[in-house]
Scaffold this motif. Structure first.
Motif, mmCIF file in Angstrom:
data_model
loop_
_atom_site.group_PDB
_atom_site.id
_atom_site.type_symbol
_atom_site.label_atom_id
_atom_site.label_comp_id
_atom_site.label_asym_id
_atom_site.label_seq_id
_atom_site.Cartn_x
_atom_site.Cartn_y
_atom_site.Cartn_z
ATOM 1 N N UNK A 251 -36.406 8.004 -14.785
ATOM 2 C CA UNK A 251 -37.361 7.202 -14.401
ATOM 3 C C UNK A 251 -38.391 6.443 -15.532
ATOM 4 N N UNK A 615 -24.135 7.896 13.274
ATOM 5 C CA UNK A 615 -24.620 8.079 12.111
ATOM 6 C C UNK A 615 -23.966 8.962 11.162
ATOM 7 N N UNK A 618 -21.227 6.860 9.843
ATOM 8 C CA UNK A 618 -21.610 6.138 8.969
ATOM 9 C C UNK A 618 -21.653 6.927 7.372
ATOM 10 N N UNK A 619 -22.278 8.147 7.616
ATOM 11 C CA UNK A 619 -22.412 8.884 6.272
ATOM 12 C C UNK A 619 -21.285 9.044 5.543
ATOM 13 N N UNK A 621 -18.756 7.486 5.944
ATOM 14 C CA UNK A 621 -17.928 6.135 5.586
ATOM 15 C C UNK A 621 -17.035 5.884 4.401
ATOM 16 N N UNK A 622 -17.854 5.404 3.185
ATOM 17 C CA UNK A 622 -16.832 5.287 2.109
ATOM 18 C C UNK A 622 -16.736 6.264 1.183
ATOM 19 N N UNK A 623 -17.900 6.853 0.946
ATOM 20 C CA UNK A 623 -17.876 7.901 -0.297
ATOM 21 C C UNK A 623 -17.058 8.916 -0.191
ATOM 22 N N UNK B 471 -33.210 5.022 -8.460
ATOM 23 C CA UNK B 471 -32.222 5.961 -8.462
ATOM 24 C C UNK B 471 -31.917 6.793 -7.146
ATOM 25 N N UNK B 475 -37.678 10.040 -7.887
ATOM 26 C CA UNK B 475 -38.552 11.122 -8.637
ATOM 27 C C UNK B 475 -39.926 10.750 -8.437
ATOM 28 N N UNK B 476 -40.845 11.806 -8.105
ATOM 29 C CA UNK B 476 -42.266 11.450 -8.038
ATOM 30 C C UNK B 476 -42.979 12.253 -8.896
ATOM 31 N N UNK B 557 -29.693 12.300 4.486
ATOM 32 C CA UNK B 557 -29.757 11.941 5.863
ATOM 33 C C UNK B 557 -31.254 11.273 5.913
ATOM 34 N N UNK B 558 -31.345 10.076 6.345
ATOM 35 C CA UNK B 558 -32.575 9.527 6.824
ATOM 36 C C UNK B 558 -32.763 9.423 8.135
ATOM 37 N N UNK B 559 -33.680 9.553 8.713
ATOM 38 C CA UNK B 559 -33.939 9.146 10.310
ATOM 39 C C UNK B 559 -33.824 7.624 10.427
ATOM 40 N N UNK B 560 -33.543 7.200 11.629
ATOM 41 C CA UNK B 560 -33.294 5.896 11.823
ATOM 42 C C UNK B 560 -34.464 4.865 11.523
ATOM 43 N N UNK B 563 -34.913 4.448 7.900
ATOM 44 C CA UNK B 563 -33.510 3.701 7.298
ATOM 45 C C UNK B 563 -33.850 2.086 7.817
ATOM 46 N N UNK B 584 -23.049 3.360 -1.209
ATOM 47 C CA UNK B 584 -22.198 4.564 -0.560
ATOM 48 C C UNK B 584 -21.856 4.551 0.858
ATOM 49 N N UNK B 585 -22.321 3.428 1.339
ATOM 50 C CA UNK B 585 -22.049 3.139 2.907
ATOM 51 C C UNK B 585 -21.383 1.868 2.800
ATOM 52 N N UNK B 586 -20.327 1.654 3.534
ATOM 53 C CA UNK B 586 -19.879 0.114 3.787
ATOM 54 C C UNK B 586 -20.853 -0.501 4.433
ATOM 55 N N UNK B 587 -21.544 -0.328 5.193
ATOM 56 C CA UNK B 587 -22.514 -1.082 6.017
ATOM 57 C C UNK B 587 -23.572 -1.825 4.918
#
Lengths: 634, 641
Positions: A251, A615, A618-619, A621-623, B471, B475-476, B557-560, B563, B584-587
């Motif tokens: 950072x 969900x 989804x996670x 998915x690609x990786x 990133x 980082x906080x 994992x994030x909650x909906x 996200x 990292x996700x196709x979406x």
């Protein structure tokens, strides 16, 4: 049928005899090369810290007595010498009444004896000090191993380590060196006695500055204390800046914040600089006084002693003797101030140590607890209520009912925070329920011995912690006596054998915090092997395969499904692929079961279930899944 | 004030109360802090290329000579003290021989000697007082210089230097290695000089009084004591190494047991571990007992040596007095000096350890300062002018280990304002390409250009100020949420920070916080959810107003709800900017203008989502697997039953 046996359990703090007792559920594969601690602290919290520590002091009284008596003896000898010098000068050199070799021999004899006494007493005090430290460290460690999870949830391990380190040291220092310093102070009285015997008025004149030495040195420590505290705090501030800079280097560099960081550090460093200058100024005020006040005594001795010599009241040798005595006295007076400081510090440290030792584990064998033997693997959660201890934290499980029949595999599914992992932790009795009960083979887990319960339940946690020992020892962690064949078979079953064999030292490769770095997936496979080796009738997989590639996971699944046969298994999972291993799926939301049934049924009946699964897919998915095509022309 | 060490509000451990400052101390510290002046803004400026002063080889001497005045003054004071301190026995000798011995009675002589003694004692005290002050300032200044210098150099080093294993080592360079020098500079060097000079002064005085007895004394004491001291130094050095290893093992074992407590408990390992720990602590005790042996021999041994010396003096010196080859006063002076002679040797041995430690620290710090950054600014680097944001990879190859390239001949151009997603399996090189754009690494072949400028020809600061990086794991820093958002632009106004907060949709979270924007983030933001941390990182990037945004998508994992928020924030952030997404996700990838498929360090496909699906290549296959995976798996799982 499960057979039950009752065993006697005593809850004494230390029980060396218990080590010899063989417990089928408690693996021990290392011989103790050192005797256990001799005593522990007094559990009566109303007593002062020193009195609570007395049992430990008493256990080492032999060392203390040797050290104290011999060092007192040494002091007496030491005090004789200036007096002998005085007499040698007066009787042999000035008046020739006694042959000089008489005094030379005496001084030699005293010196040699004093040396030997000094050696033995120092050795005794050091050894006692280190034995006390040994006891304290082991007492604390043993106590920590007994604590329940609710304790570890509320303390930071960094704090525990600092208490178990610097605090032990300051208590140990005080307990061992305080008596010695007090004894050193006794030299003041003895020496003063000798001075009186030579000349009463001169003795008082010589000593006139000593109270000031004491006073100034106490004053010095008092005013230095805040500064040294400030210095420590500011050094910690610098360390924080450096720590964040090093760990957040990406950072910092990304935003070209180097200049700002440097300015922050320079500002903190200036703060440190100022504190150190303050420290120097305070030392400048006190040190010259402490070190030069005794000189004043010597000036007085010279002046008044000289005058008394002229009057014929005093021999020349007295000047030498008084000089020597005053030098001897200087050290105890300054040490007395140090002793007071050490005492304050030790009291604070002791409180922090006792704070740990006074914590009681909530998860203990109740009197008359029985061993779980020949476990069938029948698990039942009966109207379970649970909330994590502390404050007004919300209830995690409410009226939770779940039955796992012998050999059944059940998957717990739900969103983050729905209480899935908590269910697993209650089964292994990491926590006790607040209402209802958890039963294994129809026994409330609280009626069973903790060791036998846990020996029958294998749990693989989401965070695959490995110890800094070889992979072989890590896999054999729950069964240190396992043979290499058993270890290799477990690694094979967890699909870990291949990568382990490719490591530089194979199974002997040291891993963990201070060893070879493995990937998250590799660590998880070792953790699975570690549990499989124990071969428990009940298996709990708490998100245990989350870091493993899907295709590797499928290979483990194959071995897992073979292993699960005949075993009751509870799976906490996000992934569809993992869920497919289960006979039954239980969907949790907000601590309650909202759906229970087979995967296909839930997919149709529960929209929440579909969402949770979507969900997860989804996670992945690609990786994580490499498409099945390979190489080829683009 | 920023530099205030006492933070009454500092959090203790949640469970055990101790953590802050003891209350009885607080008053003392407060009083102390009242006397602290404003230090003003630091004058130091960061330059990627070290100045001539900074490239000077690091030695203790080079550090000290930056303060020539303080150095000279303390040297003079030390010499003065060493002489005046030793006047006592000399004056005693004069008073005895010329005022007390039968036949020479004179109260005047005694009085003059006593007065002189008093004056010299006061002089010593005053000199010592000034010396402690001056040396303290010298040490504090040198330490400050050193901290700034080492930290500045750390900022210059490139990313490859900051691997996880090295983080701890770097920490100890900046903390314990520098602090090791404190003791040496503040007191050690001065003591070294004082004790050394004391021995010289005493030796000279003894020789002027009586050469024969001086030779005997010096020969008697010095060789034996030196030999004993050298033995002690070697033996105790060896012993302390063992003790250090011992305590390191004890703490490591304790720390692992605490961190792995869940494993320990679930495997019933407590009793085994108690025995293991006892053995580890036992070894530590053995090591300590070994040093105890050495100390028990050395301490009383040197004391005994002193007594034996006195005995010899009585015998030989007494004999000389009787035969009138020595005055009685001189004999007394010899006795008194003998005591003072033993102490410096013992102290010198003690100080030698401090000195050695200090030298070892200097050596390590020098090693760090002489490490050149792997990625550095050239001497002719220029400022990168404001950019439009066209990024060009020109036949770029790269390997962290040059023998093992991870990027092969990549050739892509990203147009200004375009959003490009890098897609591919783990280890394909997506993140590496991003690191080449920020110039964390330099390509081993080919060039990376922004608006036609080769990155190697522009300054770091001018490049990175125009880039925004988010990133994967945000980082906080310790400090307020506001400070964390304004990290990229220190001078940012409240209005600007508010704008960033609004843009990423952080308002409701900040409203919920006890102190709003000024809420302090603890333990690197562990008190916040990962979604919230992510949003703060996005706000930080927004505030930087970058022309180019590089974003590594979070995999956690994030909650909906978070996200959705993050997606909305991204839409704002990507507007009118060149953006590189590591998806990292196709979406996520589907939202980009263009998708670049990376496979084994090569670009295998490039185009929009629909183009790539239509082309039927790797992306199409990936997409198909992704779509069908959910279906087949649900079907498959259903079929089990």
């Amino acid at each position: 049928m499960s057979r039950l046996a009752t065993r006697r359990h005593d809850h004494a703090h230390t029980r060396p005899a218990a080590e010899l007792e063989t417990d089928p559920f408690v693996p021990i594969a290392e011989a103790s090369r050192y005797a256990p601690p001799r005593a522990t602290i007094d559990s009566d919290t109303s007593k002062s810290w020193l009195r609570r520590a007395m049992p430990i002091v008493k256990a080492h009284r032999g060392g203390f007595l040797t050290a104290l008596s011999l060092s007192f003896f040494g002091l007496i000898l030491q005090v004789q010498i200036p007096n002998l010098l005085n007499k040698a000068i007066n009787n042999s050199i000035v008046f020739h009444t006694v042959p000089i070799h008489f005094y030379v021999e005496w001084i030699l004899a005293l010196g040699l004896t004093g040396g030997v006494a000094g050696y033995i007493s120092r050795l005794a005090i050091y050894k006692t000090a280190y034995s006390i430290e040994f006891d304290l460290r082991n007492i604390i460690y043993e106590h920590l191993t007994k604590m329940s999870f609710s304790f570890y949830d509320k303390v930071q391990s960094g704090q525990l380590i600092s208490r178990a380190n610097s605090d032990i040291r300051s208590v140990q220092m005080y307990m061992t060196f305080a008596p010695l310093i007090l004894l050193q102070c006794a030299i003041v009285f003895v020496a003063f006695g000798f001075m009186l015997s030579i000349s009463v008025p001169l003795a008082f004149i010589a000593l006139v500055t000593m109270p000031f030495v004491y006073f100034v040195s106490v004053q010095m420590r008092k005013s230095m204390f805040p500064v040294s505290w400030l210095i420590q705090a500011r050094l910690a501030e610098v360390a924080t800046i450096v720590d964040e800079n090093v760990n957040g280097v990406r950072v910092v560099k990304s935003f070209a914040a180097e200049d700002q960081q440097l300015k922050d550090l320079a500002r903190a460093a200036t703060g440190v600089e100022w504190a150190y200058i303050k420290d120097a100024d305070l030392r400048a005020r006190f040190t010259p006084a402490v070190q030069n006040l005794p000189q004043l005594g010597l000036v007085l001795v010279l002046l008044f002693g000289g005058w008394m010599v002229l009057q014929g009241h005093l021999g020349l040798g007295a000047i030498v003797a008084f000089n020597s005595y005053l030098l001897m006295m200087q050290i105890p007076f300054t040490m007395l101030g140090m002793l007071i400081m050490m005492g304050q510090r030790a009291a604070a440290s002791a409180e922090r140590i006792y704070e740990i030792l006074d914590e009681r584990s909530e998860i203990v064998d109740k009197p008359g607890a029985i061993d779980l033997i020949n476990c069938k693997g029948d698990v039942q959660f009966d109207h379970v209520d649970f909330g994590y201890p502390g404050g007004d934290r919300p209830r995690v499980l409410e009226n939770f009912d779940l039955r796992l029949r012998r050999g059944e595999t059940v998957a717990l599914v739900g969103r983050t925070g729905s209480g899935k992992s908590t269910v697993a932790r209650l089964l292994t009795r990491f926590y006790d329920v607040t209402g209802g009960s958890v039963k294994v083979d129809d026994h409330d887990v609280r009626d069973l011995t903790v060791a036998s319960l846990r020996a029958n339940i294998g749990i693989v946690l989401d965070e695959p912690f490995l110890f800094s020992v070889s992979i072989r020892e890590n896999i054999a962690y729950g069964k240190p006596t396992a043979t290499l064949e058993e270890i290799e078979a477990a690694a094979q079953a967890a699909n870990a054998a291949k990568f382990i064999e490719e490591l530089p030292q194979g199974y002997d490769t040291v891993v963990g915090e201070r060893g070879y770095t493995l990937s998250g997936g590799q660590r998880q496979r070792i953790a699975i092997a570690r549990t499989l080796l124990v071969n428990p009738p009940i298996l709990v997989l708490d998100d245990a395969t989350s870091a493993i590639d899907v295709h590797v996971e499928q290979q483990i699944h194959r071995s897992l499904s073979t292993l699960m046969q005949g075993r009751t298994t509870l799976i906490v999972a996000h992934r569809l692929s993992t869920i497919s291993l289960a006979d039954r799926v239980v969907l949790l939301d907000d601590g309650k079961i909202v759906a229970d049934g087979r995967h296909s049924e839930l997919l149709e009946s529960s929209p929440l279930y579909a969402e949770v699964l979507a969900r997860a897919a989804e996670e992945d998915g690609t990786e994580l899944s490499r498409p099945p095509i390979s190489g080829g022309a683009a | 004030m920023f530099g205030g060490g006492a933070r009454p509000g500092a959090p203790g451990a949640p469970g055990l109360p101790f953590g802050g400052i003891p209350t009885e101390l607080q008053d003392g510290v407060d009083r102390l802090l009242k006397t602290e002046p404003e230090h003003g803004d630091p004058t130091v400026n960061f330059t990627q290329r070290p100045t001539a002063q900074e490239t000077r080889r690091l030695t203790l001497w080079s550090l000290l000579t930056r303060y020539p005045r303080l150095l000279w003054v303390s040297a003079i004071l030390i010499v003065l003290m060493s002489v005046t301190m030793q006047a006592g026995p000399f004056l005693t000798e004069k008073a005895i021989d010329h005022g007390m011995v039968p036949g020479h009675h004179s109260l005047t002589v005694i009085g003059v000697c006593a007065a002189a003694y008093l004056v010299l004692a006061v002089t010593t005290a005053l000199a010592q007082r000034s010396q402690v002050k001056v040396t303290g300032r010298l040490a504090a200044g040198v330490m400050n210089d050193l901290r700034v210098k080492v930290f500045a150099h750390l900022q210059r080093l490139s990313l490859d230097f900051f691997t996880d294993e090295k983080a701890g080592v770097l920490m100890s360079r900046m903390t314990s290695d520098i602090e090791n020098l404190q003791q040496l500079l503040q007191d050690g060097l001065a003591q070294f000089a004082i004790q050394g000079l004391t021995m010289v002064v005493i030796t000279i005085v003894l020789f002027t009084m009586n050469v024969r007895l001086a030779i005997i004394t010096v020969l008697l004491i010095i060789p034996v004591l030196t030999a004993a001291s050298l033995w002690f130094r070697v033996a105790s050095g060896r012993g302390y190494d063992r003790v250090r290893d011992g305590i390191a093992n004890v703490l490591a074992d304790l720390s692992e047991s605490l961190h792995g407590v869940r494993i320990v408990t679930s495997h019933n390992r407590q009793r085994h571990n108690v025995i293991h720990h006892r053995n580890v602590v036992g070894e530590y005790r053995d090591a300590n007992n070994y040093t105890a042996q050495i100390n028990a021999v050395y301490g009383p041994g040197t004391q005994m040596l002193g007594v034996l010396g006195q005995a010899a003096l009585v015998g030989i010196g007494g004999d000389m007095v009787i035969h009138h080859t020595l005055t009685i006063g001189a004999l007394v002076a010899f006795f008194l000096y003998l005591n003072r002679f033993l102490q410096p040797i013992q102290l010198l041995v003690q100080q030698y350890n401090t000195y050695q430690q200090g030298q070892a620290s200097v050596f390590k710090l020098r090693g760090l300062l002489e490490t050149a950054p792997a990625v550095d600014e050239g001497p002719e680097s220029t400022e990168l002018p404001p950019i439009n944001g066209r990024i060009t990879f020109e036949h770029v190859s790269f390997g962290y280990d040059p023998a093992n390239p991870v990027i092969h001949d990549v050739d892509i151009t990203i147009e200004p304002g375009e959003t490009v997603a890098f897609v591919g399996p783990t280890g394909a090189g997506k993140s590496t390409l991003a690191k080449l754009i920020t110039r964390f690494y330099d390509p081993t072949a080919g060039r990376v250009l922004i608006d036609g400028h080769d990155l190697r020809q522009v300054t770091f600061a001018s490049l990175r100020r125009q880039l925004g990086v988010v990133p994967q794991e945000p980082f906080l820093f310790a400090g307020s949420i506001r400070d964390n958002i304004a990290f990229a632009r220190q001078g940012a106004t409240d209005a600007e920070v508010n704008e960033a907060v609004r843009a990423v949709g952080l308002e409701d979270m900040i409203e919920r916080m006890p102190d709003g924007r000024d809420t302090i983030v603890h333990e690197r933001g562990q008190s916040l959810s990962s979604g919230e941390r992510q949003l703060i990182a996005l706000a930080r990037a927004f505030l930087a107003h970058p022309r180019v945004l590089v974003l590594d998508e979070a995999t956690s994992n994030l909650d909906l709800q978070s996200e959705t928020k993050i997606e909305a924030a991204l839409d704002v952030l990507l507007e009118a900017r060149t953006a590189v997404l590591i998806a990292h996700r196709l979406s996520t990838a589907m939202k980009a203008d263009r998708i670049v498929v990376i496979y084994d360090g090569e670009v295998v496909e490039s185009g929009s989502h629909s183009e790539l699906v239509a082309a039927g290549g790797k992306y199409a296959a990936m997409y198909e697997t992704w779509i069908s995976q959910a279906e087949t798996e649900s079907a498959g799982a259903g079929a089990v039953h």
